[in-house]
Design a protein around this motif. Sequence first.
Motif, PDB file in Angstrom:
ATOM      1  N   LEU A   1      43.664  31.469  90.995  1.00 23.80           N
ATOM      2  CA  LEU A   1      43.261  31.143  89.632  1.00 23.80           C
ATOM      3  C   LEU A   1      44.303  30.276  88.932  1.00 23.80           C
ATOM      4  CD1 LEU A   1      41.153  31.817  87.374  1.00 23.80           C
ATOM      5  CD2 LEU A   1      42.595  33.769  86.792  1.00 23.80           C
ATOM      6  N   LEU A   2      43.829  29.218  88.295  1.00 22.77           N
ATOM      7  CA  LEU A   2      44.599  28.380  87.375  1.00 22.77           C
ATOM      8  C   LEU A   2      43.736  28.161  86.136  1.00 22.77           C
ATOM      9  CD1 LEU A   2      45.949  25.462  89.631  1.00 22.77           C
ATOM     10  CD2 LEU A   2      47.295  27.310  88.627  1.00 22.77           C
ATOM     11  N   ALA A   3      44.360  28.064  84.974  1.00 20.07           N
ATOM     12  CA  ALA A   3      43.650  27.669  83.759  1.00 20.07           C
ATOM     13  C   ALA A   3      44.159  26.289  83.373  1.00 20.07           C
ATOM     14  CB  ALA A   3      43.892  28.659  82.633  1.00 20.07           C
ATOM     15  N   THR A   4      43.234  25.343  83.243  1.00 21.87           N
ATOM     16  CA  THR A   4      43.584  23.982  82.869  1.00 21.87           C
ATOM     17  C   THR A   4      42.794  23.602  81.626  1.00 21.87           C
ATOM     18  OG1 THR A   4      41.819  22.873  84.095  1.00 21.87           O
ATOM     19  CG2 THR A   4      43.818  23.455  85.341  1.00 21.87           C
ATOM     20  N   SER A   5      43.057  22.423  81.086  1.00 24.24           N
ATOM     21  CA  SER A   5      42.303  21.981  79.910  1.00 24.24           C
ATOM     22  C   SER A   5      40.828  21.784  80.232  1.00 24.24           C
ATOM     23  CB  SER A   5      42.913  20.696  79.344  1.00 24.24           C
ATOM     24  OG  SER A   5      42.960  19.699  80.340  1.00 24.24           O
ATOM     25  N   GLU A   6      40.497  21.634  81.514  1.00 23.89           N
ATOM     26  CA  GLU A   6      39.097  21.481  81.922  1.00 23.89           C
ATOM     27  C   GLU A   6      38.429  22.820  82.204  1.00 23.89           C
ATOM     28  OE1 GLU A   6      41.524  19.419  83.652  1.00 23.89           O
ATOM     29  OE2 GLU A   6      41.176  18.028  81.994  1.00 23.89           O
ATOM     30  N   GLY A   7      39.200  23.913  82.248  1.00 19.18           N
ATOM     31  CA  GLY A   7      38.645  25.235  82.530  1.00 19.18           C
ATOM     32  C   GLY A   7      39.376  25.903  83.677  1.00 19.18           C
ATOM     33  N   PHE A   8      38.830  26.997  84.135  1.00 20.12           N
ATOM     34  CA  PHE A   8      39.440  27.746  85.234  1.00 20.12           C
ATOM     35  C   PHE A   8      39.099  27.101  86.567  1.00 20.12           C
ATOM     36  CE2 PHE A   8      39.196  31.059  81.953  1.00 20.12           C
ATOM     37  CZ  PHE A   8      40.505  31.497  81.984  1.00 20.12           C
ATOM     38  N   THR A   9      40.116  27.030  87.450  1.00 14.40           N
ATOM     39  CA  THR A   9      39.905  26.495  88.791  1.00 14.40           C
ATOM     40  C   THR A   9      40.529  27.433  89.821  1.00 14.40           C
ATOM     41  OG1 THR A   9      41.970  25.224  89.021  1.00 14.40           O
ATOM     42  CG2 THR A   9      40.122  24.123  87.894  1.00 14.40           C
ATOM     43  N   HIS A  10      40.065  27.268  91.053  1.00 13.15           N
ATOM     44  CA  HIS A  10      40.740  27.900  92.180  1.00 13.15           C
ATOM     45  C   HIS A  10      42.047  27.135  92.394  1.00 13.15           C
ATOM     46  CE1 HIS A  10      37.263  30.323  93.550  1.00 13.15           C
ATOM     47  NE2 HIS A  10      36.553  29.338  93.047  1.00 13.15           N
ATOM     48  N   LEU A  11      42.938  27.677  93.206  1.00 11.75           N
ATOM     49  CA  LEU A  11      44.222  27.018  93.462  1.00 11.75           C
ATOM     50  C   LEU A  11      44.043  25.644  94.103  1.00 11.75           C
ATOM     51  CD1 LEU A  11      46.390  30.032  94.683  1.00 11.75           C
ATOM     52  CD2 LEU A  11      46.346  28.946  92.419  1.00 11.75           C
ATOM     53  N   ASP A  12      42.947  25.440  94.839  1.00  9.09           N
ATOM     54  CA  ASP A  12      42.701  24.132  95.455  1.00  9.09           C
ATOM     55  C   ASP A  12      42.082  23.131  94.483  1.00  9.09           C
ATOM     56  OD1 ASP A  12      40.024  24.864  95.221  1.00  9.09           O
ATOM     57  OD2 ASP A  12      39.644  24.920  97.386  1.00  9.09           O
ATOM     58  N   GLY A  13      41.892  23.524  93.212  1.00 11.44           N
ATOM     59  CA  GLY A  13      41.341  22.635  92.195  1.00 11.44           C
ATOM     60  C   GLY A  13      39.839  22.739  92.013  1.00 11.44           C
ATOM     61  N   THR A  14      39.147  23.469  92.880  1.00 10.05           N
ATOM     62  CA  THR A  14      37.697  23.652  92.743  1.00 10.05           C
ATOM     63  C   THR A  14      37.416  24.472  91.493  1.00 10.05           C
ATOM     64  OG1 THR A  14      37.505  23.713  95.147  1.00 10.05           O
ATOM     65  CG2 THR A  14      35.611  24.513  93.880  1.00 10.05           C
ATOM     66  N   PRO A  15      36.548  23.975  90.607  1.00  9.70           N
ATOM     67  CA  PRO A  15      36.257  24.726  89.377  1.00  9.70           C
ATOM     68  C   PRO A  15      35.512  26.028  89.655  1.00  9.70           C
ATOM     69  CG  PRO A  15      35.460  22.460  89.224  1.00  9.70           C
ATOM     70  CD  PRO A  15      35.870  22.684  90.638  1.00  9.70           C
ATOM     71  N   TYR A  16      35.825  27.035  88.868  1.00 16.23           N
ATOM     72  CA  TYR A  16      35.000  28.244  88.868  1.00 16.23           C
ATOM     73  C   TYR A  16      33.723  27.912  88.127  1.00 16.23           C
ATOM     74  CZ  TYR A  16      38.391  31.604  90.670  1.00 16.23           C
ATOM     75  OH  TYR A  16      39.244  32.310  91.475  1.00 16.23           O
ATOM     76  N   PRO A  17      32.625  28.548  88.476  1.00 19.68           N
ATOM     77  CA  PRO A  17      31.391  28.281  87.727  1.00 19.68           C
ATOM     78  C   PRO A  17      31.529  28.757  86.285  1.00 19.68           C
ATOM     79  CG  PRO A  17      31.069  30.107  89.249  1.00 19.68           C
ATOM     80  CD  PRO A  17      32.441  29.549  89.501  1.00 19.68           C
ATOM     81  N   THR A  18      30.902  28.041  85.397  1.00 20.40           N
ATOM     82  CA  THR A  18      30.855  28.490  83.997  1.00 20.40           C
ATOM     83  C   THR A  18      29.752  29.516  83.888  1.00 20.40           C
ATOM     84  OG1 THR A  18      29.411  26.662  83.392  1.00 20.40           O
ATOM     85  CG2 THR A  18      31.776  26.331  83.069  1.00 20.40           C
ATOM     86  N   LYS A  19      29.733  30.233  82.778  1.00 25.58           N
ATOM     87  CA  LYS A  19      28.724  31.268  82.576  1.00 25.58           C
ATOM     88  C   LYS A  19      27.324  30.694  82.814  1.00 25.58           C
ATOM     89  CE  LYS A  19      29.348  35.217  79.819  1.00 25.58           C
ATOM     90  NZ  LYS A  19      29.733  35.802  78.586  1.00 25.58           N
ATOM     91  N   GLY A  20      26.535  31.396  83.587  1.00 28.39           N
ATOM     92  CA  GLY A  20      25.180  30.943  83.863  1.00 28.39           C
ATOM     93  C   GLY A  20      25.063  30.156  85.161  1.00 28.39           C
ATOM     94  N   GLU A  21      26.188  29.657  85.680  1.00 27.88           N
ATOM     95  CA  GLU A  21      26.162  28.943  86.959  1.00 27.88           C
ATOM     96  C   GLU A  21      26.444  29.937  88.079  1.00 27.88           C
ATOM     97  OE1 GLU A  21      29.179  25.957  86.885  1.00 27.88           O
ATOM     98  OE2 GLU A  21      28.028  24.603  85.632  1.00 27.88           O
ATOM     99  N   THR A  22      26.101  29.566  89.300  1.00 28.41           N
ATOM    100  CA  THR A  22      26.479  30.376  90.443  1.00 28.41           C
ATOM    101  C   THR A  22      27.408  29.549  91.312  1.00 28.41           C
ATOM    102  OG1 THR A  22      24.533  29.635  91.661  1.00 28.41           O
ATOM    103  CG2 THR A  22      24.349  31.726  90.458  1.00 28.41           C
ATOM    104  N   GLU A  23      28.255  30.256  92.025  1.00 31.59           N
ATOM    105  CA  GLU A  23      29.239  29.566  92.848  1.00 31.59           C
ATOM    106  C   GLU A  23      28.649  29.150  94.169  1.00 31.59           C
ATOM    107  OE1 GLU A  23      33.998  30.052  93.235  1.00 31.59           O
ATOM    108  OE2 GLU A  23      32.834  31.835  92.987  1.00 31.59           O
TER     109      GLU A  23
END
Length: 156
Positions: free
Chosen positions: A134-156
Amino acid sequence: MAILRKDSVPETEAVSGYPEPWNLGRGFLSYRHITEAGGLTQFGAAVETLLPGKQSSQMHWEEHEDEFLYMLSGELTVVENGEETVIGPGDACCWKAGVPVAHCLRNHGDRPATYLIVGSRVPHNICHYPGLDLLATSEGFTHLDGTPYPTKGETE
């Protein structure tokens, strides 16, 4: 100038914004966002109350934001890189930006603990969560490899 009288800033129940499986749910703390009420933009300050048996956040450290805490009432355990220190009214904590001291607060007591928390508002900050994917960036939460976590309502 804005004068904010005691209890004039509404209390808000915190809802964790972490993605699953790191989400802390709701009902762990409440806050009064003082600087929002006063219209300030360069730093954030809130009076937070952490409930008994709860944790404030995931263990984290900030790349570009300083953090400051001043205890008002109750007792907290500050966890820093696995080391626990109990603090009480009048005690303070400082976490300098860019220093990788992962920290969180835990209330092991039987009553709420209240503190002032202050941080800079740096739009390009990155928040690190050691041991988590987990990382928190100005674009939102990402995995350590930079892949974004899904936002609410999305599925991974």
